[in-house]
Each structure stands twice: as C-alpha cells, then as structure tokens.
Scaffold this motif. Sequence first.
Motif, mmCIF file in Angstrom:
data_model
loop_
_atom_site.group_PDB
_atom_site.id
_atom_site.type_symbol
_atom_site.label_atom_id
_atom_site.label_comp_id
_atom_site.label_asym_id
_atom_site.label_seq_id
_atom_site.Cartn_x
_atom_site.Cartn_y
_atom_site.Cartn_z
ATOM 1 N N TYR A 32 -66.325 -19.078 41.466
ATOM 2 C CA TYR A 32 -64.961 -19.358 41.008
ATOM 3 C C TYR A 32 -64.184 -18.051 40.962
ATOM 4 O O TYR A 32 -64.664 -17.062 40.412
ATOM 5 N N ASP A 33 -62.982 -18.052 41.544
ATOM 6 C CA ASP A 33 -62.136 -16.859 41.557
ATOM 7 C C ASP A 33 -60.676 -17.282 41.443
ATOM 8 O O ASP A 33 -59.932 -17.248 42.410
ATOM 9 N N GLU A 62 -60.449 -25.734 34.428
ATOM 10 C CA GLU A 62 -60.217 -27.139 34.733
ATOM 11 C C GLU A 62 -61.266 -27.679 35.700
ATOM 12 O O GLU A 62 -61.601 -27.045 36.697
ATOM 13 N N GLY A 63 -61.820 -28.837 35.394
ATOM 14 C CA GLY A 63 -62.781 -29.506 36.278
ATOM 15 C C GLY A 63 -64.163 -28.885 36.244
ATOM 16 O O GLY A 63 -64.487 -28.057 35.409
ATOM 17 N N ASP A 64 -64.991 -29.305 37.182
ATOM 18 C CA ASP A 64 -66.370 -28.830 37.295
ATOM 19 C C ASP A 64 -66.425 -27.776 38.395
ATOM 20 O O ASP A 64 -66.167 -28.075 39.553
ATOM 21 N N ILE A 65 -66.769 -26.532 38.049
ATOM 22 C CA ILE A 65 -66.732 -25.451 39.027
ATOM 23 C C ILE A 65 -68.008 -25.359 39.856
ATOM 24 O O ILE A 65 -68.018 -24.704 40.897
ATOM 25 N N ASN A 66 -69.080 -26.011 39.412
ATOM 26 C CA ASN A 66 -70.346 -25.981 40.149
ATOM 27 C C ASN A 66 -71.037 -27.339 39.978
ATOM 28 O O ASN A 66 -72.018 -27.451 39.244
ATOM 29 N N PRO A 67 -70.539 -28.367 40.667
ATOM 30 C CA PRO A 67 -71.025 -29.733 40.441
ATOM 31 C C PRO A 67 -72.526 -29.890 40.681
ATOM 32 O O PRO A 67 -73.065 -29.430 41.674
ATOM 33 N N GLY A 68 -73.167 -30.544 39.731
ATOM 34 C CA GLY A 68 -74.579 -30.877 39.878
ATOM 35 C C GLY A 68 -75.548 -29.734 39.683
ATOM 36 O O GLY A 68 -76.736 -29.908 39.896
ATOM 37 N N LYS A 88 -70.772 -25.691 29.072
ATOM 38 C CA LYS A 88 -70.577 -27.092 28.678
ATOM 39 C C LYS A 88 -69.627 -27.742 29.664
ATOM 40 O O LYS A 88 -68.759 -27.080 30.236
ATOM 41 N N ARG A 89 -69.780 -29.056 29.821
ATOM 42 C CA ARG A 89 -68.891 -29.827 30.682
ATOM 43 C C ARG A 89 -68.442 -31.088 29.942
ATOM 44 O O ARG A 89 -69.038 -32.158 30.109
ATOM 45 N N PRO A 90 -67.381 -30.984 29.124
ATOM 46 C CA PRO A 90 -66.864 -32.184 28.445
ATOM 47 C C PRO A 90 -66.344 -33.191 29.469
ATOM 48 O O PRO A 90 -65.828 -32.813 30.518
ATOM 49 N N ARG A 91 -66.476 -34.456 29.152
ATOM 50 C CA ARG A 91 -66.112 -35.507 30.106
ATOM 51 C C ARG A 91 -64.918 -36.329 29.631
ATOM 52 O O ARG A 91 -64.657 -36.448 28.434
ATOM 53 N N ASN A 92 -64.223 -36.896 30.592
ATOM 54 C CA ASN A 92 -63.149 -37.854 30.339
ATOM 55 C C ASN A 92 -63.773 -39.206 30.018
ATOM 56 O O ASN A 92 -64.961 -39.424 30.284
ATOM 57 N N SER A 96 -65.652 -38.625 34.483
ATOM 58 C CA SER A 96 -65.409 -37.416 35.274
ATOM 59 C C SER A 96 -65.389 -36.190 34.355
ATOM 60 O O SER A 96 -65.137 -36.298 33.154
ATOM 61 N N VAL A 97 -65.650 -35.023 34.921
ATOM 62 C CA VAL A 97 -65.694 -33.789 34.137
ATOM 63 C C VAL A 97 -64.272 -33.319 33.865
ATOM 64 O O VAL A 97 -63.474 -33.143 34.786
ATOM 65 N N PHE A 98 -63.940 -33.126 32.579
ATOM 66 C CA PHE A 98 -62.610 -32.674 32.171
ATOM 67 C C PHE A 98 -62.448 -31.177 32.407
ATOM 68 O O PHE A 98 -61.460 -30.728 32.960
ATOM 69 N N SER A 99 -63.440 -30.393 31.967
ATOM 70 C CA SER A 99 -63.353 -28.941 32.101
ATOM 71 C C SER A 99 -64.759 -28.336 32.065
ATOM 72 O O SER A 99 -65.723 -28.994 31.704
ATOM 73 N N THR A 100 -64.829 -27.059 32.441
ATOM 74 C CA THR A 100 -66.050 -26.281 32.309
ATOM 75 C C THR A 100 -65.783 -25.219 31.261
ATOM 76 O O THR A 100 -64.830 -24.452 31.383
#
Length: 105
Positions: A32-33, A62-68, A88-92, A96-100
């Motif tokens: 992520y950059d 915002e979102g998942d920066i490294n899914p799975g 942590k990856r809170p979910r909607n 779906s992943v809300f943030s990282t």
Amino acid sequence: MRFPFPSWNQVTPVKVYQTEQGRHGETETLIYDKKCFYDEKSRQVLDAERRLVLLSGLIIIEGDINPGKVIEGYVVVNGERKNIYRAKRPRNPDGSVFSTELELS
C-alpha cells in the motif's frame, strides 16, 4: 448495506510493507502506498504473555489492503519506520471489509 467511509480525513501519506520469511531470508513487499488516517496517540496493552507493550499509533485505511492474507511487517509514516503490532478488518453489515486498521509499536 455499506457504510460510507470518511475518505476526506485520509491526509497522511503511508507505505505499508508485508514481510515474509522464505528460504533465502526475509522478503519485503510494498502492499500500500497512498494516504491514510494516522493517529499518533500512544497507549499500553498487555500481550499474550502478560507483558506490557507500548503502542505508538494507529493507521486506518479504506477497504482491505491485502485480501485473504495476514498483514505482518512495518509501515513508513512521516519518514519513520514503525512495526505492525496487530491488524484488524472491521466489516460492514453486508460482510465486506470496511477498513484496515493497523496498530503500531
């Protein structure tokens, strides 16, 4: 249903590096950059062995920066290298992943 992410408060540039142990030593990969929300508030937590650990900040992206995948490594924020203590990856509500969120030590 998805909650809107407050992207207007992402103003701090950050680089997130994933580190992995391999046969030829440790490899680093930039995952992520872009900009993030950075909170420099320090706090103390107890780890699994009941030792006191000082956390030096929190990064929210915002979102998942490294899914799975598990996020381990370090970040470079404001020209300073900090290790990732926990991710942590809170979910909607729709799953779906809300943030990282990366806690830094």
